[in-house]
Design an enzyme around this catalytic site. Structure first.
Site, mmCIF file in Angstrom:
data_model
loop_
_atom_site.group_PDB
_atom_site.id
_atom_site.type_symbol
_atom_site.label_atom_id
_atom_site.label_comp_id
_atom_site.label_asym_id
_atom_site.label_seq_id
_atom_site.Cartn_x
_atom_site.Cartn_y
_atom_site.Cartn_z
ATOM 1 N N PRO A 133 0.823 -1.222 0.000
ATOM 2 C CA PRO A 133 0.000 0.000 0.000
ATOM 3 C C PRO A 133 0.855 1.269 0.000
ATOM 4 O O PRO A 133 0.498 2.259 -0.624
ATOM 5 C CB PRO A 133 -0.820 -0.139 1.293
ATOM 6 C CG PRO A 133 -0.927 -1.617 1.502
ATOM 7 C CD PRO A 133 0.347 -2.211 0.994
ATOM 8 N N GLY A 345 -17.424 6.312 -33.948
ATOM 9 C CA GLY A 345 -18.362 5.777 -32.949
ATOM 10 C C GLY A 345 -18.208 4.277 -32.753
ATOM 11 O O GLY A 345 -18.373 3.771 -31.642
ATOM 12 N N GLU A 368 5.154 -2.899 -13.237
ATOM 13 C CA GLU A 368 6.592 -3.215 -13.394
ATOM 14 C C GLU A 368 7.434 -1.945 -13.546
ATOM 15 O O GLU A 368 8.417 -1.917 -14.303
ATOM 16 C CB GLU A 368 6.811 -4.248 -14.492
ATOM 17 C CG GLU A 368 6.085 -5.548 -14.130
ATOM 18 C CD GLU A 368 6.598 -6.799 -14.778
ATOM 19 O OE1 GLU A 368 7.769 -6.814 -15.192
ATOM 20 O OE2 GLU A 368 5.820 -7.758 -14.853
ATOM 21 N N GLY A 369 7.006 -0.904 -12.852
ATOM 22 C CA GLY A 369 7.707 0.381 -12.899
ATOM 23 C C GLY A 369 6.976 1.337 -13.818
ATOM 24 O O GLY A 369 6.871 1.096 -15.022
HETATM 25 N N1 CAA Z 1 20.223 -4.118 -10.379
HETATM 26 C C1 CAA Z 1 20.897 -4.353 -9.231
HETATM 27 N N2 CAA Z 1 20.862 -3.536 -8.161
HETATM 28 C C2 CAA Z 1 20.095 -2.443 -8.246
HETATM 29 C C3 CAA Z 1 19.357 -2.134 -9.410
HETATM 30 C C4 CAA Z 1 19.445 -3.026 -10.504
HETATM 31 N N3 CAA Z 1 18.769 -2.819 -11.637
HETATM 32 N N4 CAA Z 1 18.715 -0.968 -9.202
HETATM 33 C C5 CAA Z 1 19.028 -0.562 -7.953
HETATM 34 N N5 CAA Z 1 19.855 -1.457 -7.381
HETATM 35 C C6 CAA Z 1 20.466 -1.374 -6.049
HETATM 36 C C7 CAA Z 1 21.218 -0.063 -5.939
HETATM 37 O O1 CAA Z 1 22.526 -0.169 -6.460
HETATM 38 C C8 CAA Z 1 21.201 0.203 -4.445
HETATM 39 O O2 CAA Z 1 22.220 -0.551 -3.825
HETATM 40 P P1 CAA Z 1 23.439 0.230 -3.114
HETATM 41 O O3 CAA Z 1 22.796 0.921 -1.941
HETATM 42 O O4 CAA Z 1 24.390 -0.849 -2.768
HETATM 43 O O5 CAA Z 1 23.963 1.201 -4.142
HETATM 44 C C9 CAA Z 1 19.871 -0.388 -3.992
HETATM 45 O O6 CAA Z 1 19.471 -1.322 -5.018
HETATM 46 C C10 CAA Z 1 18.800 0.676 -3.809
HETATM 47 O O7 CAA Z 1 18.672 1.304 -5.069
HETATM 48 P P2 CAA Z 1 18.367 2.856 -5.265
HETATM 49 O O8 CAA Z 1 19.165 3.660 -4.295
HETATM 50 O O9 CAA Z 1 18.524 3.153 -6.715
HETATM 51 O O10 CAA Z 1 16.834 2.902 -4.797
HETATM 52 P P3 CAA Z 1 15.751 4.013 -5.018
HETATM 53 O O11 CAA Z 1 14.942 4.074 -3.777
HETATM 54 O O12 CAA Z 1 16.358 5.270 -5.532
HETATM 55 O O13 CAA Z 1 14.770 3.348 -6.117
HETATM 56 C C11 CAA Z 1 13.908 2.695 -8.245
HETATM 57 C C12 CAA Z 1 15.138 3.016 -7.378
HETATM 58 C C13 CAA Z 1 14.461 2.482 -9.640
HETATM 59 C C14 CAA Z 1 12.894 3.827 -8.261
HETATM 60 C C15 CAA Z 1 13.251 1.379 -7.723
HETATM 61 O O14 CAA Z 1 12.721 1.534 -6.427
HETATM 62 C C16 CAA Z 1 12.165 0.868 -8.640
HETATM 63 O O15 CAA Z 1 12.447 0.213 -9.635
HETATM 64 N N6 CAA Z 1 10.862 1.126 -8.309
HETATM 65 C C17 CAA Z 1 9.758 0.587 -9.062
HETATM 66 C C18 CAA Z 1 9.364 -0.754 -8.535
HETATM 67 C C19 CAA Z 1 8.574 -1.548 -9.529
HETATM 68 O O16 CAA Z 1 8.938 -1.660 -10.691
HETATM 69 N N7 CAA Z 1 7.517 -2.184 -9.050
HETATM 70 C C20 CAA Z 1 6.739 -3.037 -9.863
HETATM 71 C C21 CAA Z 1 6.039 -4.031 -9.014
HETATM 72 S S1 CAA Z 1 6.004 -5.633 -9.690
HETATM 73 C C22 CAA Z 1 4.724 -5.692 -10.788
HETATM 74 O O17 CAA Z 1 4.190 -4.698 -11.215
HETATM 75 C C23 CAA Z 1 4.418 -7.055 -11.239
HETATM 76 C C24 CAA Z 1 3.066 -7.307 -11.766
HETATM 77 O O18 CAA Z 1 2.242 -7.793 -11.019
HETATM 78 C C25 CAA Z 1 2.761 -7.083 -13.182
#
Ligand code: CAA
Length: 384
Positions: A133, A345, A368-369
């Site tokens: 949430p 339409g 998925e983001g």
């Molecule tokens: N590969 C490996 N490690 C990664 C990475 C990647 N692609 N991206 C980030 N990391 C690591 C970072 O290096 C960091 O590690 P360190 O602290 O060691 O450097 C750690 O993860 C945290 O990363 P960030 O500091 O970049 O984190 P952030 O809070 O700034 O967030 C973000 C980054 C890209 C916004 C991420 O939170 C994100 O992708 N959010 C979206 C989530 C998402 O896609 N959700 C979808 C849900 S699933 C779904 O939808 C499925 C379905 O049912 C269809």
């Protein structure tokens, strides 16, 4: 550089197209209207080997490449995006994650039936439980906890917007084991839906992909055996990010398929509908729309295939999968809206399919983001 598909790729594309037209098209409008999960279609997709397309045959998969997956996702999404999202989550979020990072016991026990999409003749699919949430785009803000109790973890919390929520047998659940460690305190666990303390919430009543079953899932003192944690302690967030990079290729291909499906319908309609004394395809207003649709779809396809090719060739595909997803999903929204416009339409009523494709397109900009998250990933990569 090679822009031609191989014979094998063409065969897989044709098999997916035939499947979509014979198995998914009949009843698609009714399934959408009544929010009916396409169980029969998923079971048949599993028989084709499309629920574990990229999984090694050692674990019951089809051993195909990611390019094949993109081709199949496009064809099925042209017709029914509710079927293709179920296929995408099972293939690229659940099966890929388990195959890449699970241990041998976990793969034998869970991956084999997941890749086959069935166990003892019953549907057997997975779901990916990251969102909460208050943790959507801000995915590190996990509130679900898994307390280390010695030989098991005690899981408590709630997950939101879970695709395959009620139909999945297995969940991959991200949870915080040590809040003080931030993202490094997140782990990922294999949790069976049948375990005590797992509750599936009501089905969400959605704008699009209405056949897919989206639920919240809550966990109350669920005992998760130690052996069901994937990877080393603290690997959960990296697992989620790496898995989502591949998942985004799947959703980009889904968006590509929705756009292609809407375009093909608009093209066919423009050849038969007459206005002002000629078929509307002879009006430049329609020709220019079709030209822009075809161009954006081709660009989306190339981005999807490039990301897939990089994944198949061991090249980092984080950037290209985000580029493919943001571009293809925005294309799907634009093309499907224009396809409704071309139909006038008729486009606004269900029998012509394009209004459904327009509703289905929207989610590809969210799950998925979101598009905004993809732009975060892209800008970080190009500015580093
Ligand atoms: N590969 C490996 N490690 C990664 C990475 C990647 N692609 N991206 C980030 N990391 C690591 C970072 O290096 C960091 O590690 P360190 O602290 O060691 O450097 C750690 O993860 C945290 O990363 P960030 O500091 O970049 O984190 P952030 O809070 O700034 O967030 C973000 C980054 C890209 C916004 C991420 O939170 C994100 O992708 N959010 C979206 C989530 C998402 O896609 N959700 C979808 C849900 S699933 C779904 O939808 C499925 C379905 O049912 C269809």
């Amino acid at each position: 550089m090679q822009f031609q598909l191989s014979e094998e790729h063409l065969m897989i594309q044709k098999a997916a197209r035939d499947f979509a037209n014979t198995e998914c098209l009949p009843g698609v409008i009714e399934r959408d209207e009544h929010q009916k999960f396409p169980k029969e279609q998923i079971m048949k997709l599993a028989e084709l080997g499309f629920m574990g397309m990229m999984v090694s045959p050692d674990y019951g998969g089809s051993g195909m490449d990611t390019v094949s997956y993109v081709l199949a996702m496009e064809e099925i999404s042209k017709v029914d995006a509710s079927v293709s999202v179920c296929m995408s989550v099972n293939n690229s979020l659940v099966s890929w994650g388990l195959e890449a990072f699970g241990n041998e016991e976990q793969k034998k026990k869970y991956l084999t039936p997941l890749a086959q999409g069935q166990k003892d003749g019953e549907l057997y699919i997975g779901a990916f439980l990251l969102s909460e949430p208050e943790a959507g785009s801000d995915a590190t803000s996990q509130r679900t906890t898994a307390e280390d109790k010695g030989d098991y973890y005690l899981l408590n919390g709630i997950k939101n917007w879970i695709t395959n929520g009620s139909s999945a047998s297995v969940y991959l659940v991200m949870a915080q084991t040590d809040v003080a460690k931030g993202p490094k305190g997140i782990n990922v666990f294999i949790v069976e839906k049948a375990w005590p303390g797992v509750t599936v919430g009501a089905k969400e009543n959605k704008l699009g992909i209405r056949g897919s079953d989206t639920h919240s899932i809550s966990f109350t003192d669920v005992k998760v055996p130690k052996e069901n944690r994937i990877g080393a302690d603290g690997f959960g967030f990296t697992f989620a990010m790496k898995t989502l990079s591949g998942g985004r290729i799947g959703i980009a291909s889904q968006a590509l398929g929705i756009a292609s499906g809407a375009y093909e319908r608009a093209l066919a309609y423009s050849k038969q509908r007459k206005a002002f004394g000629k078929e509307i395809m002879h009006h430049q207003a329609i020709q220019f729309k079709l030209a822009d649709m075809a161009t954006r779809i081709e660009a989306s396809r190339l981005l999807c295939l490039k990301a897939a090719w990089e994944k198949d060739n061991g090249i980092d595909y984080t950037l290209s999968s985000s580029m493919a997803k943001v571009y293809a999903s925005e294309t799907a929204m634009w093309v499907s809206t224009e396809a409704v416009q071309v139909h006038g339409g008729y486009g606004y009523v269900k029998e012509f399919h394009v209004e459904r494709l327009m509703r289905d397109a929207k989610i590809t900009q969210i799950y998925e983001g979101t598009s905004e998250v993809q732009r975060i990933v892209i800008s970080r990569a190009i500015l580093k």
